[in-house]
Design an enzyme around this catalytic site. Structure first.
Site, PDB file in Angstrom:
ATOM      1  N   CYS A   1       0.960  -1.659  -0.336  1.00 21.28           N
ATOM      2  CA  CYS A   1      -0.222  -0.622  -0.218  1.00 21.28           C
ATOM      3  C   CYS A   1       0.926   1.253  -0.484  1.00 21.28           C
ATOM      4  O   CYS A   1       0.024   2.524  -1.006  1.00 21.28           O
ATOM      5  CB  CYS A   1      -1.020  -0.353   1.155  1.00 21.28           C
ATOM      6  SG  CYS A   1      -2.570  -1.050   1.513  1.00 21.28           S
TER       7      CYS A   1
HETATM    8  N1  CIR Z   1      -3.936  -0.874  -0.609  1.00 17.80           N
HETATM    9  C1  CIR Z   1      -4.601  -0.319   0.654  1.00 17.80           C
HETATM   10  O1  CIR Z   1      -4.754  -1.565   1.211  1.00 17.80           O
HETATM   11  N2  CIR Z   1      -4.534   0.999   1.166  1.00 17.80           N
HETATM   12  C2  CIR Z   1      -4.505   1.114   2.811  1.00 17.80           C
HETATM   13  C3  CIR Z   1      -5.895   2.084   2.382  1.00 17.80           C
HETATM   14  C4  CIR Z   1      -5.721   2.108   3.864  1.00 17.80           C
HETATM   15  C5  CIR Z   1      -7.255   3.721   4.096  1.00 17.80           C
HETATM   16  N3  CIR Z   1      -6.094   4.796   5.508  1.00 17.80           N
HETATM   17  C6  CIR Z   1      -7.935   3.817   3.602  1.00 17.80           C
HETATM   18  O2  CIR Z   1      -8.405   3.587   4.384  1.00 17.80           O
HETATM   19  O3  CIR Z   1      -8.491   4.114   2.186  1.00 17.80           O
END
Ligand code: CIR
Length: 414
Positions: A406
């Protein structure tokens, strides 16, 4: 001291595992200090952060990527540089200062106040947001009704703490950069930043830039949302997209249409994931670790899939029952069968490790991945199967529910 790795030419991402050469990351900054018990949910974080620790963990991460031969591009640096380009500055201000969020008077006053700010200062405002008190320090008096209703500590412009997860706001498929129409308002300005970078930053407008930028207008996208964590480049011919809490079928079809039209892949596989936060993106439950293997959260099992192709100029989608998912993925990866790696854990331990991103691995090369240290059982299991696991201490970084994959937007794998 080791110097920066030599600059690799070109750009493009043709799979998930070829050696990582260039990648966009975001070092957490002041925006994280705007996360409080009251705001964290709106900003999609499960906890507040200890910024100093998060920064040092992120520095470790970037250092590891550099040691492994990747050129690490810092989002803040890229944005600071692009703010020196007048058209980019105007576009970024337009995107941030939305009349329908701020009201007409505040939008106009903020624009005047921010227009000539030095780029390094303006980038902080764009990423960390700004409070009434900080605006006053810039000489802006809260004249508008909207601003007068706020207190000194209240935010006028929201921070973007999820810039940390650079995977989601844009993605590269081959030599095409796709900017994401994000699901949640809290993340939409992130995509505008990436779009301006790809269209205006000299690094991306030159020979190392994308051949095409796909960037649907979020306001027009409606329910057609896509986030990069759902998109996986399985091979030169095939991309997988999770239909998830974040990416809708409309969004996946739209992305498929754009990628197939650009001729960058022949096939897009949509996977119907369960819709819940613990599985918010495809890369939250599974990631590619080598030419024939994916680590997978066991309880996901197999799910229904849809293969989208272009036949005689028309888009067609073919549904496959759940029990064919692994075959569909294997075909996408161009291997006879898929090796699914699932740590042998009881359901409680499996759920706890997955929540802490045990399946969100970043491949640096085939069979070599970065993982959070706390996913100890999954990491041991991967090692027992011959996968090299480089561990990262990321307890602060993971508080927004995102792991090594991510936190990276690969620009070049070669
Ligand atoms: N690819 C992913 O799983 N990204 C993590 C995103 C976390 C962020 N806090 C969200 O909820 O969008």
């Amino acid at each position: 001291m080791m110097g920066p790795p030599p600059r690799a030419a070109g750009s493009g991402v043709r799979d998930e595992i070829s050696p990582l050469r260039r990648v966009i990351v975001h070092r957490p900054g002041l925006e994280m200090e705007r996360l409080t018990p009251d705001t964290r949910e709106r900003f999609l974080f499960d906890e507040v952060l200890w910024l100093d620790r998060a920064r040092s963990q992120h520095e470790e991460f970037s250092a590891l990527l550099r040691r492994e031969g990747a050129e690490v591009l810092e989002l803040t640096d890229l944005l600071t540089e692009v703010l020196d380009v007048p058209e980019a500055r105007a576009e970024l201000l337009d995107g941030a200062l939305d009349e329908w969020v701020l009201g007409s008077i505040a939008a106009q006053d903020l624009r005047e106040a921010l227009a000539d700010l030095p780029s390094a200062q303006l980038v902080t405002v764009l990423i960390a947001g700004i409070t009434i008190g900080e605006l006053q320090q810039l000489g802006v008096q809260p004249r508008s009704i909207v601003l007068q209703r706020l207190g000194e500590q209240d935010l006028v412009l929201d921070p973007l703490p999820n810039h940390l997860f650079t995977r989601d706001s844009s993605m590269w498929v081959g030599d095409v950069a796709a900017v994401s129409p994000m699901r949640h308002t809290a993340r939409r300005r992130e995509s505008l930043h990436l779009e301006t970078l790809y269209r205006r930053h000299p690094l991306f407008t030159g020979p190392d830039g994308p051949r095409r930028v796909l960037a649907p207008e979020t306001s027009k996208a409606g329910v057609g949302t896509v986030e990069g964590g759902d998109v996986m480049v399985l091979s030169e011919s095939t991309v997988a997209v999770g239909l998830s809490e974040r990416t809708t079928a409309v969004g996946a079809e739209h992305l498929a249409a754009g990628l197939l039209d650009a001729g960058v892949v022949d096939r897009v596989i949509a996977l119907a994931l369960p819709q819940r936060r613990s599985m918010m993106h495809l890369d939250t439950v599974t990631t590619v670790v080598d030419e024939e293997s994916m680590v997978r959260y066991g309880p996901l099992g197999q799910v229904e899939s849809y293969v989208i192709e272009k036949v005689g100029g028309r888009l067609l989608s073919r549904a496959h029952p759940a029990d064919e998912m692994d075959q569909v993925l294997a075909r996408g990866m161009g291997v006879p069968s898929l090796r699914v790696i699932t740590a042998p854990l009881d359901p409680y331990s499996a759920a706890r490790e997955q929540w802490d991103d045990s399946c969100n691995l970043l491949a640096l090369a085939p069979g070599k991945v970065v993982a959070y240290e706390r996913a100890a059982a999954t990491n041991d299991h991967l090692r027992s199967l011959g996968i090299e696991v480089l561990e990262l201490d990321g307890d602060e970084l993971g508080r927004g529910r995102g792991g090594p994959r991510c936190m990276t937007c690969p620009v070049l794998r070669a």
